[in-house]
Design a protein around this motif. Structure first.
Motif: not given
Length: 239
Positions: A7-14, A121-131, A176-184
């Motif tokens: 229903r929604a996606i959160t994405l890492d950035l860096d 298609r879906l609402p996106l939200a950026a979810l990052s430890n960066g700035n 909610v589907l989280h998308v990112g590159d970092d395993v941990r």
């Protein structure tokens, strides 16, 4: 192909939407140039290698602020100026020079077209430890909001930041589907918070056997956008 409700996606950035290393290199070059022009004693006292050691030291000395990259970087610059006998009041301008270059990112070729497809298609939200600032970068129009570790008070992989994003999106973590590159920080963190996960594995790494695998693994955001097109087609999945 494996489908499930989203229903929604959160994405890492860096290192998910853009590679971080070139942006940080540009930011460090910009800071060095600014120091040479406006605070030459600090430039001489703090070459890149010394700045990197100091940045690590800042997190050791203030672990309670380690999640807030902006606060730590500002404190670091003020410390550099003070120890070099320069005017600490210059710190804000020095940080602005650093941060402007940090936001000069070069997207992966697939990133922007894929984000546009997903945002349709879906609402996106950026979810990052960066700035990084999505408004400065020019992508904020594709996202409902951007939530950073500094703003939230803790970063990934802590579950709280994932749950806060889900609450703002108005959906339970399970859809909610989280998308990112970092395993941990991305995959393990999102799994612990109850989200579905997508590992963007651009380098062809091997998934650690000790950990539960992500729900999905792709080498590009294009492949994820293709999966969403198929998953959200009414003949592919009911939800």
């Amino acid at each position: 192909m494996h489908f499930f409700p989203v229903r929604a996606i959160t994405l890492d950035l860096d290192d998910t939407v853009w590679p971080i290393a070139p942006a940080i290199d540009r930011a460090e070059d910009a800071l060095d140039a600014w120091l040479q022009r406006h605070a030459p004693r600090a430039a001489a006292r703090w070459p890149l290698a010394a700045r990197r050691r100091l940045r690590q030291q800042c997190d050791l000395e203030r672990p309670h602020r380690a999640h807030d990259m902006t606060a730590q970087r500002r404190w670091m610059i003020e410390r550099m100026l003070a120890e070099a006998g320069e005017d600490v009041a210059l710190g804000s301008s020095a940080y602005d020079a650093y941060f402007a270059a940090r936001c000069e990112v070069e997207h992966y070729d697939d990133s922007v077209p894929s984000l546009e497809r997903m945002a349709a298609r879906l609402p996106l939200a950026a979810l990052s430890n960066g700035n990084a600032c999505l408004r400065t970068i020019g992508l904020m129009h594709l996202f409902r909001f951007q939530l950073g570790a500094g703003e939230h008070g803790a970063g990934k992989p802590e579950p709280g930041i994932f749950h806060a994003a889900c609450a703002r999106l108005g959906h339970d973590p399970g859809v909610v589907l989280h998308v990112g590159d970092d395993v941990r920080t991305d995959i393990e963190g999102a799994q612990r918070a109850g989200l579905r996960t997508v590992w963007i594995n651009r380098e062809g790494a091997t998934w650690p056997r000790r950990m539960p695998p992500p729900d999905l693994e792709f080498t590009t955001l294009t492949a994820l956008a293709d999966w969403l097109d198929a998953a959200l087609h009414p003949e592919s999945m009911s939800a």
